[in-house]
Design an enzyme around this catalytic site. Structure first.
Site, short mmCIF file in Angstrom:
data_model
loop_
_atom_site.label_atom_id
_atom_site.label_comp_id
_atom_site.label_asym_id
_atom_site.label_seq_id
_atom_site.Cartn_x
_atom_site.Cartn_y
_atom_site.Cartn_z
N LYS A 1 0.88 -1.17 0.00
CA LYS A 1 0.00 0.00 0.00
C LYS A 1 0.92 1.22 0.00
O LYS A 1 1.22 1.81 1.05
CB LYS A 1 -0.90 -0.05 1.24
CG LYS A 1 -2.17 0.74 1.10
CD LYS A 1 -3.17 0.38 2.18
CE LYS A 1 -4.18 1.48 2.39
NZ LYS A 1 -4.92 1.91 1.21
N1 PMP Z 1 -7.95 -1.51 -2.96
C1 PMP Z 1 -7.30 -0.35 -2.81
C2 PMP Z 1 -6.54 0.20 -3.96
C3 PMP Z 1 -7.35 0.34 -1.59
O1 PMP Z 1 -6.72 1.50 -1.44
C4 PMP Z 1 -8.11 -0.20 -0.52
C5 PMP Z 1 -8.20 0.55 0.78
N2 PMP Z 1 -7.12 0.26 1.62
C6 PMP Z 1 -8.75 -1.42 -0.72
C7 PMP Z 1 -8.65 -2.05 -1.95
C8 PMP Z 1 -9.51 -2.06 0.40
O2 PMP Z 1 -8.61 -2.52 1.37
P1 PMP Z 1 -9.00 -2.60 2.90
O3 PMP Z 1 -10.27 -3.36 2.96
O4 PMP Z 1 -7.87 -3.31 3.52
O5 PMP Z 1 -9.17 -1.21 3.39
#
Ligand code: PMP
Length: 317
Positions: free
Chosen positions: A161
């Protein structure tokens, strides 16, 4: 839905709390120049036993995995950052909020080899309501398929991320909003469905819950994982598979998942109504169950204990 940041009072920075506007970096920090930054988005919810953070350990483990991919060594352990996140919520006197830990490279290195820059950690948190608006959680949102694709695997590491990945996400989001949609769904470079700008995607077809397989183009979302676990517990058949774009137009139900977006129904794609054009029954059931679990009103699925980490704020009833 306000797009402006809501401020809190304190930000945790490298082991101490500084005032919100004093959490600063030099303009020539590598994070600013070249996007050398990894981060997390975590939610703290009000529960009957006081504020509790949802899947804190899983988020921090993903943060450390992201840092490792970029050869960044955070100066704190995961246990130390766990305490710091809880303290940040408590110190700001928040009950429900969004926590944004960031590990980044600061000022020092001049070129592409970043090792001369120190690694810093910041933990801001602030009150943040439903990301796509409270109405979106009820009514659903209108989305489009983006003209921007996700990056090819082995270009930008999508499992990380990393801030830089979000230049792609911003292009997707800005294009969608400019064209009157709430969100854009990106395809991967093979033309298969990947994810939203900041959400994973699910669809229901003939009673089966389907989500795109993790193929190096989409994030291994913690909400995605939670929804899959909840669905299995509720006896809903699930499938992770490659999803051709056209499947979106024939889905009975569609929804987005993410820490910020929670479980948001999708009511149309490219102006084609999804099912009856409103949240379907499986979406509703999963959304309800998710909200109950994060608010501590229902237990996490068997084998998934420890999803909620309570803050140490005294509970006043
Ligand atoms: N895809 C992307 C590109 C994101 O930024 C997020 C948010 N973090 C998600 C999916 C969903 O991830 P999560 O459920 O861990 O927040």
């Amino acid at each position: 839905m306000s797009t402006q940041m809501m401020e809190a009072e304190w930000i945790w920075q490298d082991g101490e709390f500084v005032r919100w506007h004093d959490a600063k970096l030099h303009v020539l920090s590598l994070a600013v120049q070249f996007g050398s930054s990894v981060f997390e988005g975590i939610r703290c919810y009000e529960t009957p036993d006081g504020p509790a953070v949802f899947r804190l350990r899983d988020h921090l483990e993903r943060l450390y995995d992201s840092a490792r991919i970029f050869r960044m060594q955070p100066t704190q352990t995961i246990d130390e950052l766990t305490d710091a996140c809880l303290e940040a919520v408590e110190r700001n006197g928040l009950t429900e909020c969004y926590i944004r830990p960031m590990v980044l490279r600061g000022y020092g290195a001049a070129g592409m080899n970043p090792v001369g820059s120190p690694v810093h950690t910041f933990i801001p948190c602030w009150p943040w309501g439903a990301y796509l608006g409270a109405e979106a959680l009820e009514q659903g949102v209108d989305v489009c398929v983006s003209s921007w694709q996700r990056a090819e695997p082995n270009t930008f590491p999508i499992a990380a991320k990393a801030a830089g990945n979000y230049n792609n996400a911003q292009l997707i989001k800005m294009e969608a909003v400019a064209n009157g949609f709430a969100e854009g769904i990106a395809l991967n470079t093979h033309g298969l469905v990947s994810e939203g700008s900041g959400q994973n995607l699910f669809m229901v077809r003939r009673g089966v819950l389907i989500t795109p397989v993790l193929d190096g183009s989409n994030l291994n979302g913690i909400t995605r994982d939670s929804v899959l676990a909840l669905a299995r517990e509720m006896g809903i058949p699930t499938r992770e598979q490659p999803v051709p774009r056209e499947t979106l137009y024939n889905a009975d139900e569609l929804f987005l998942t993410g820490t910020a977006s929670e479980v948001t129904p999708v009511r149309s794609v490219d102006r084609i109504a999804v099912g009856a054009g409103k949240a379907g029954p499986i979406t509703r059931a999963l959304q309800q169950r998710f909200m109950d679990v994060v608010h501590g009103r229902a237990p996490a699925p068997a084998g998934s204990e420890g999803w909620l980490t309570p803050t140490r704020t005294p509970v006043t009833r």
